[in-house]
Design a protein around this motif. Structure first.
Motif, mmCIF file in Angstrom:
data_model
loop_
_atom_site.group_PDB
_atom_site.id
_atom_site.type_symbol
_atom_site.label_atom_id
_atom_site.label_comp_id
_atom_site.label_asym_id
_atom_site.label_seq_id
_atom_site.Cartn_x
_atom_site.Cartn_y
_atom_site.Cartn_z
ATOM 1 N N PRO A 8 -15.806 25.000 90.838
ATOM 2 C CA PRO A 8 -16.402 25.618 92.026
ATOM 3 C C PRO A 8 -15.430 26.584 92.708
ATOM 4 C CG PRO A 8 -15.621 23.432 92.555
ATOM 5 C CD PRO A 8 -15.402 23.615 91.076
ATOM 6 N N ILE A 9 -15.951 27.377 93.648
ATOM 7 C CA ILE A 9 -15.079 28.235 94.447
ATOM 8 C C ILE A 9 -14.617 27.518 95.711
ATOM 9 C CG2 ILE A 9 -16.136 30.355 93.584
ATOM 10 C CD1 ILE A 9 -17.346 30.726 96.420
ATOM 11 N N ALA A 10 -15.269 26.422 96.073
ATOM 12 C CA ALA A 10 -14.968 25.717 97.324
ATOM 13 C C ALA A 10 -13.625 25.008 97.273
ATOM 14 C CB ALA A 10 -16.066 24.696 97.624
ATOM 15 N N PHE A 11 -12.790 25.258 98.302
ATOM 16 C CA PHE A 11 -11.570 24.479 98.485
ATOM 17 C C PHE A 11 -11.986 23.160 99.120
ATOM 18 C CE2 PHE A 11 -9.020 28.620 99.292
ATOM 19 C CZ PHE A 11 -8.985 28.886 97.938
ATOM 20 N N ALA A 12 -11.679 22.048 98.457
ATOM 21 C CA ALA A 12 -12.188 20.773 98.938
ATOM 22 C C ALA A 12 -11.110 19.791 99.381
ATOM 23 C CB ALA A 12 -13.061 20.127 97.865
ATOM 24 N N GLU A 13 -9.988 19.771 98.710
ATOM 25 C CA GLU A 13 -9.013 18.711 98.957
ATOM 26 C C GLU A 13 -7.759 19.240 99.644
ATOM 27 O OE1 GLU A 13 -6.639 15.327 96.452
ATOM 28 O OE2 GLU A 13 -8.611 15.965 95.756
ATOM 29 N N ALA A 72 -11.583 27.837 91.853
ATOM 30 C CA ALA A 72 -11.127 29.170 91.452
ATOM 31 C C ALA A 72 -12.092 30.204 92.003
ATOM 32 C CB ALA A 72 -11.053 29.281 89.933
ATOM 33 N N HIS A 73 -11.536 31.344 92.396
ATOM 34 C CA HIS A 73 -12.361 32.441 92.909
ATOM 35 C C HIS A 73 -11.738 33.749 92.445
ATOM 36 C CE1 HIS A 73 -14.826 34.921 95.412
ATOM 37 N NE2 HIS A 73 -15.184 33.960 96.241
ATOM 38 N N ASP A 74 -12.580 34.640 91.893
ATOM 39 C CA ASP A 74 -12.091 35.953 91.490
ATOM 40 C C ASP A 74 -11.747 36.770 92.732
ATOM 41 O OD1 ASP A 74 -14.956 36.208 92.180
ATOM 42 O OD2 ASP A 74 -14.643 38.299 91.621
ATOM 43 N N LEU A 75 -10.891 37.768 92.554
ATOM 44 C CA LEU A 75 -10.546 38.657 93.658
ATOM 45 C C LEU A 75 -11.125 40.019 93.345
ATOM 46 C CD1 LEU A 75 -6.848 37.693 94.379
ATOM 47 C CD2 LEU A 75 -8.945 36.640 95.176
ATOM 48 N N SER A 87 -14.015 30.606 100.035
ATOM 49 C CA SER A 87 -13.664 29.288 99.507
ATOM 50 C C SER A 87 -13.460 28.262 100.620
ATOM 51 C CB SER A 87 -12.412 29.382 98.632
ATOM 52 O OG SER A 87 -12.691 30.138 97.474
ATOM 53 N N CYS A 88 -12.871 28.698 101.733
ATOM 54 C CA CYS A 88 -12.698 27.797 102.882
ATOM 55 C C CYS A 88 -14.045 27.427 103.490
ATOM 56 C CB CYS A 88 -11.800 28.448 103.939
ATOM 57 S SG CYS A 88 -10.054 28.490 103.494
ATOM 58 N N LEU A 89 -14.910 28.392 103.667
ATOM 59 C CA LEU A 89 -16.225 28.115 104.247
ATOM 60 C C LEU A 89 -17.036 27.176 103.358
ATOM 61 C CD1 LEU A 89 -17.155 31.638 105.653
ATOM 62 C CD2 LEU A 89 -16.651 29.565 106.983
ATOM 63 N N ARG A 90 -17.011 27.412 102.054
ATOM 64 C CA ARG A 90 -17.752 26.545 101.135
ATOM 65 C C ARG A 90 -17.236 25.112 101.158
ATOM 66 N NH1 ARG A 90 -20.355 29.121 96.489
ATOM 67 N NH2 ARG A 90 -21.672 30.668 97.487
ATOM 68 N N GLY A 91 -15.928 24.944 101.284
ATOM 69 C CA GLY A 91 -15.334 23.606 101.261
ATOM 70 C C GLY A 91 -15.141 22.994 102.627
ATOM 71 N N ASN A 92 -15.447 23.775 103.673
ATOM 72 C CA ASN A 92 -15.287 23.324 105.055
ATOM 73 C C ASN A 92 -13.860 22.838 105.332
ATOM 74 O OD1 ASN A 92 -16.373 23.098 107.646
ATOM 75 N ND2 ASN A 92 -16.660 20.895 107.381
ATOM 76 N N ALA A 117 -7.175 36.212 90.347
ATOM 77 C CA ALA A 117 -7.966 35.097 90.881
ATOM 78 C C ALA A 117 -7.051 34.262 91.767
ATOM 79 C CB ALA A 117 -8.518 34.231 89.749
ATOM 80 N N VAL A 118 -7.676 33.482 92.644
ATOM 81 C CA VAL A 118 -6.951 32.493 93.430
ATOM 82 C C VAL A 118 -7.467 31.132 92.976
ATOM 83 C CG1 VAL A 118 -8.567 32.576 95.393
ATOM 84 C CG2 VAL A 118 -6.233 31.744 95.741
ATOM 85 N N VAL A 119 -6.544 30.177 92.793
ATOM 86 C CA VAL A 119 -6.923 28.848 92.316
ATOM 87 C C VAL A 119 -6.296 27.769 93.187
ATOM 88 C CG1 VAL A 119 -7.255 29.573 89.915
ATOM 89 C CG2 VAL A 119 -5.008 28.759 90.646
ATOM 90 N N ALA A 120 -6.975 26.627 93.242
ATOM 91 C CA ALA A 120 -6.459 25.437 93.925
ATOM 92 C C ALA A 120 -5.957 24.475 92.847
ATOM 93 C CB ALA A 120 -7.552 24.779 94.754
#
Length: 177
Positions: A8-13, A72-75, A87-92, A117-120
């Protein structure tokens, strides 16, 4: 192959490390920033290197398959700051970022250079992930951590997540009513 195993693109943890993959250059021609700020879409767009794009894709696939990345999210449109916001909004959740040495904050945040890309990355996977990127010749720069309730770019600005969400969710409806 299996949508249930997608990255997913969401930052979660909170606590996971954020890495910027690829090379960032001063490429703003035809960019979203240029259009919004200057009302202009001209100039030379970012150069595309198809071999580099394939390398990035191969690394993202391997890292996802092997559990080395959780998001992960493409730039592209809007650069790093747009991807981080999405990614922040998706993962709250929020993110704390540091501008890497050798880059100015503007280029770091808004460049639309291709092949990035940016990855967590979970902390337990950091060494394995960076070793893989290094072995394959793709720059992987640690730029921050998932943390907080907003976007904080050290020494530059802080935007609370609720303010970001309001701007994201009300701008277009406000323009069409």
């Amino acid at each position: 192959d299996d949508v249930n195993r997608r990255t997913p693109i969401a930052f979660a943890e909170e606590g996971q490390l954020l890495y910027l993959l690829g090379d960032t250059r001063e490429e703003f021609g035809g960019s979203a920033w240029s259009e919004v700020v200057h009302g202009h879409l001209g100039g030379m767009p970012p150069a595309v290197d198809l071999d580099r794009e394939k390398l990035l894709a191969d690394i993202l696939i391997a890292a996802s398959r092997d559990g080395m990345i959780d998001a992960a999210h493409d730039l592209s449109d809007g650069g790093l700051v747009q991807a981080i916001a999405e990614s922040c909004l998706r993962g709250n959740t929020g993110a704390r970022l540091i501008v890497p040495d050798g880059l100015d904050a503007f280029t770091f945040l808004f460049s639309e250079s291709a092949g990035r890309a940016v990855v967590a990355v979970p902390r337990s996977e950091e060494l394995r992930f960076t070793d893989m990127c290094g072995a394959r010749g793709l720059p992987a720069t640690r730029i921050g951590v998932i943390d907080g309730q907003g976007i904080d770019v050290q020494g530059q600005f802080t935007i609370p997540l609720d303010e970001l969400r309001t701007a994201h969710e009300t701008t277009i409806p406000g323009l069409v009513t």
